[in-house]
Scaffold this motif. Structure first.
Motif, PDB file in Angstrom:
ATOM      1  N   GLN A 120       5.328  42.423  -2.381  1.00  0.00           N
ATOM      2  CA  GLN A 120       5.754  41.287  -3.186  1.00  0.00           C
ATOM      3  C   GLN A 120       7.249  41.046  -2.972  1.00  0.00           C
ATOM      4  N   MET A 121       7.639  39.798  -3.051  1.00  0.00           N
ATOM      5  CA  MET A 121       9.048  39.432  -3.027  1.00  0.00           C
ATOM      6  C   MET A 121       9.348  38.624  -4.278  1.00  0.00           C
ATOM      7  N   ARG A 122      10.281  39.108  -5.074  1.00  0.00           N
ATOM      8  CA  ARG A 122      10.687  38.371  -6.268  1.00  0.00           C
ATOM      9  C   ARG A 122      11.767  37.370  -5.883  1.00  0.00           C
ATOM     10  N   GLY A 123      11.540  36.127  -6.239  1.00  0.00           N
ATOM     11  CA  GLY A 123      12.498  35.078  -5.910  1.00  0.00           C
ATOM     12  C   GLY A 123      13.311  34.669  -7.117  1.00  0.00           C
ATOM     13  N   TRP A 124      13.176  33.397  -7.488  1.00  0.00           N
ATOM     14  CA  TRP A 124      13.914  32.859  -8.631  1.00  0.00           C
ATOM     15  C   TRP A 124      13.522  33.592  -9.909  1.00  0.00           C
ATOM     16  N   LYS A 125      14.489  33.886 -10.751  1.00  0.00           N
ATOM     17  CA  LYS A 125      14.209  34.572 -12.011  1.00  0.00           C
ATOM     18  C   LYS A 125      15.315  34.272 -13.010  1.00  0.00           C
ATOM     19  N   ASN A 126      14.953  34.307 -14.297  1.00  0.00           N
ATOM     20  CA  ASN A 126      15.942  34.245 -15.368  1.00  0.00           C
ATOM     21  C   ASN A 126      15.371  34.954 -16.588  1.00  0.00           C
ATOM     22  N   GLN A 127      15.953  34.729 -17.735  1.00  0.00           N
ATOM     23  CA  GLN A 127      15.547  35.416 -18.943  1.00  0.00           C
ATOM     24  C   GLN A 127      14.106  35.088 -19.349  1.00  0.00           C
ATOM     25  N   TYR A 128      13.629  33.907 -18.977  1.00  0.00           N
ATOM     26  CA  TYR A 128      12.353  33.425 -19.487  1.00  0.00           C
ATOM     27  C   TYR A 128      11.205  33.523 -18.497  1.00  0.00           C
ATOM     28  N   ALA A 129      11.493  33.502 -17.199  1.00  0.00           N
ATOM     29  CA  ALA A 129      10.416  33.462 -16.212  1.00  0.00           C
ATOM     30  C   ALA A 129      10.902  34.001 -14.877  1.00  0.00           C
ATOM     31  N   ALA A 130       9.929  34.312 -14.002  1.00  0.00           N
ATOM     32  CA  ALA A 130      10.235  34.771 -12.645  1.00  0.00           C
ATOM     33  C   ALA A 130       9.131  34.304 -11.708  1.00  0.00           C
ATOM     34  N   ALA A 131       9.518  33.960 -10.491  1.00  0.00           N
ATOM     35  CA  ALA A 131       8.564  33.536  -9.464  1.00  0.00           C
ATOM     36  C   ALA A 131       8.528  34.581  -8.359  1.00  0.00           C
ATOM     37  N   ASN A 132       7.310  34.895  -7.885  1.00  0.00           N
ATOM     38  CA  ASN A 132       7.119  35.901  -6.847  1.00  0.00           C
ATOM     39  C   ASN A 132       6.263  35.341  -5.718  1.00  0.00           C
ATOM     40  N   LEU A 133       6.456  35.872  -4.522  1.00  0.00           N
ATOM     41  CA  LEU A 133       5.570  35.627  -3.387  1.00  0.00           C
ATOM     42  C   LEU A 133       4.920  36.951  -3.006  1.00  0.00           C
ATOM     43  N   HIS A 134       3.674  36.897  -2.496  1.00  0.00           N
ATOM     44  CA  HIS A 134       2.996  38.134  -2.103  1.00  0.00           C
ATOM     45  C   HIS A 134       2.076  37.899  -0.917  1.00  0.00           C
ATOM     46  N   ALA A 135       1.788  38.976  -0.210  1.00  0.00           N
ATOM     47  CA  ALA A 135       0.845  38.967   0.910  1.00  0.00           C
ATOM     48  C   ALA A 135       0.162  40.329   0.942  1.00  0.00           C
ATOM     49  N   PHE A 136      -1.183  40.332   0.936  1.00  0.00           N
ATOM     50  CA  PHE A 136      -1.973  41.562   0.936  1.00  0.00           C
ATOM     51  C   PHE A 136      -3.019  41.498   2.039  1.00  0.00           C
ATOM     52  N   GLY A 137      -3.382  42.662   2.548  1.00  0.00           N
ATOM     53  CA  GLY A 137      -4.443  42.746   3.539  1.00  0.00           C
ATOM     54  C   GLY A 137      -5.265  43.997   3.337  1.00  0.00           C
ATOM     55  N   GLY A 138      -6.557  43.906   3.631  1.00  0.00           N
ATOM     56  CA  GLY A 138      -7.433  45.068   3.458  1.00  0.00           C
ATOM     57  C   GLY A 138      -8.859  44.731   3.845  1.00  0.00           C
ATOM     58  N   VAL A 139      -9.814  45.277   3.090  1.00  0.00           N
ATOM     59  CA  VAL A 139     -11.229  45.055   3.381  1.00  0.00           C
ATOM     60  C   VAL A 139     -11.956  44.665   2.094  1.00  0.00           C
ATOM     61  N   SER A 140     -13.085  43.988   2.298  1.00  0.00           N
ATOM     62  CA  SER A 140     -13.933  43.594   1.181  1.00  0.00           C
ATOM     63  C   SER A 140     -15.379  43.958   1.517  1.00  0.00           C
ATOM     64  N   HIS A 141     -16.054  44.582   0.562  1.00  0.00           N
ATOM     65  CA  HIS A 141     -17.477  44.901   0.738  1.00  0.00           C
ATOM     66  C   HIS A 141     -18.307  43.901  -0.048  1.00  0.00           C
ATOM     67  N   GLY A 142     -19.184  43.197   0.655  1.00  0.00           N
ATOM     68  CA  GLY A 142     -20.043  42.210   0.011  1.00  0.00           C
ATOM     69  C   GLY A 142     -21.465  42.714  -0.125  1.00  0.00           C
ATOM     70  N   THR A 143     -22.036  42.508  -1.285  1.00  0.00           N
ATOM     71  CA  THR A 143     -23.440  42.851  -1.549  1.00  0.00           C
ATOM     72  C   THR A 143     -24.212  41.551  -1.713  1.00  0.00           C
ATOM     73  N   PHE A 144     -25.188  41.317  -0.839  1.00  0.00           N
ATOM     74  CA  PHE A 144     -25.879  40.037  -0.770  1.00  0.00           C
ATOM     75  C   PHE A 144     -27.382  40.137  -1.023  1.00  0.00           C
ATOM     76  N   ASP A 145     -27.894  41.329  -1.290  1.00  0.00           N
ATOM     77  CA  ASP A 145     -29.344  41.493  -1.417  1.00  0.00           C
ATOM     78  C   ASP A 145     -29.814  41.678  -2.856  1.00  0.00           C
ATOM     79  N   GLN A 146     -28.942  41.388  -3.841  1.00  0.00           N
ATOM     80  CA  GLN A 146     -29.354  41.506  -5.233  1.00  0.00           C
ATOM     81  C   GLN A 146     -30.164  40.273  -5.649  1.00  0.00           C
ATOM     82  N   GLY A 147     -31.311  40.496  -6.256  1.00  0.00           N
ATOM     83  CA  GLY A 147     -32.124  39.384  -6.735  1.00  0.00           C
ATOM     84  C   GLY A 147     -32.933  38.695  -5.667  1.00  0.00           C
ATOM     85  N   THR A 148     -33.042  39.293  -4.491  1.00  0.00           N
ATOM     86  CA  THR A 148     -33.869  38.715  -3.434  1.00  0.00           C
ATOM     87  C   THR A 148     -35.054  39.630  -3.159  1.00  0.00           C
TER      88      THR A 148
END
Length: 217
Positions: A120-148
């Motif tokens: 994450q990179m924190r950008g603009w910020k003050n007492q009331y709020a802050a804006a961040n940018l982020h980038a993530f990578g990894g894997v996802s496991h999908g289950t597609f045979d439920q209810g079939t």
């Protein structure tokens, strides 16, 4: 002359009372709009938990996308006030349209479990709020045979599989205190469950909690 002096004192007193009242109301309004304690962003760790909504296509040749809902859990260790490393876990699911079939399979359940690392990179910020940018990578496991009652590929779904996934996005934190904030976070999601990389939209909202010994970087 005495009467004039009395009127002058009365007007001065009224103006002073009004000034004090307006100042008190202004301070009260300001305290309601933002945190009372200073927000310094010097915490070492940060945890986020929220609910998420996104779309997805559960089969390579399905003509219609599906909607998913789930949870998003994110932990960040801030190396500086601007840069942090993060671990993200997401679980989401929903029912999906399928290809026309004689097996009476209609809108079966599909769900995904996703784990990613990034920063994450924190950008603009003050007492009331802050804006961040982020980038993530990894894997996802999908289950597609439920209810079939048949293999999922027969009705146009993917088979159960684990595939690469990544997200890039931003978040906006509205501070309630030095430790607590409300976050809204939209993402662009990249997945490769099929033969090509596809892009989808996701958004989550929840609570940020900052903790750990404060360090001056």
């Amino acid at each position: 002359m005495a009467n004039w002096k009395m009127r002058k004192r009365l007007v001065t007193g009224v103006l002073g009372a009004v000034t004090l009242l307006v100042g008190a109301k202004g301070s009260e309004a300001q305290s309601k709009l933002g945190p009372q304690a200073p927000v310094t962003y010097t915490n070492r760790f940060e945890g986020y938990g929220g609910i998420s909504f996104d779309n997805f296509q559960a089969g390579q040749n399905l003509p219609t996308r599906m909607n998913l809902a789930g949870i998003d859990l994110l932990g960040t260790m801030w190396l500086t006030q601007r840069w942090g490393v993060s671990a993200d876990f997401r679980f989401d699911g929903g029912t999906t349209p399928v290809l026309a079939n004689p097996y009476k399979v209609n809108r079966p359940l599909v769900y995904r479990e996703t784990g990613m690392l990034g920063g994450q990179m924190r950008g603009w910020k003050n007492q009331y709020a802050a804006a961040n940018l982020h980038a993530f990578g990894g894997v996802s496991h999908g289950t597609f045979d439920q209810g079939t009652s048949v293999p999922p590929q027969v009705v146009g779904l993917y088979t159960n599989r684990t595939k690469p996934m990544g997200v890039v996005g931003a978040s906006l934190d509205f501070n309630r205190s030095a430790r607590l904030a409300i976050r809204i976070s939209p993402d662009l999601v990249f997945e490769h469950f099929g033969t090509e990389t596809r892009e989808f939209f996701s958004i989550s909202g929840g609570v940020v909690y900052r903790f750990g010994q404060k360090t001056h970087y």
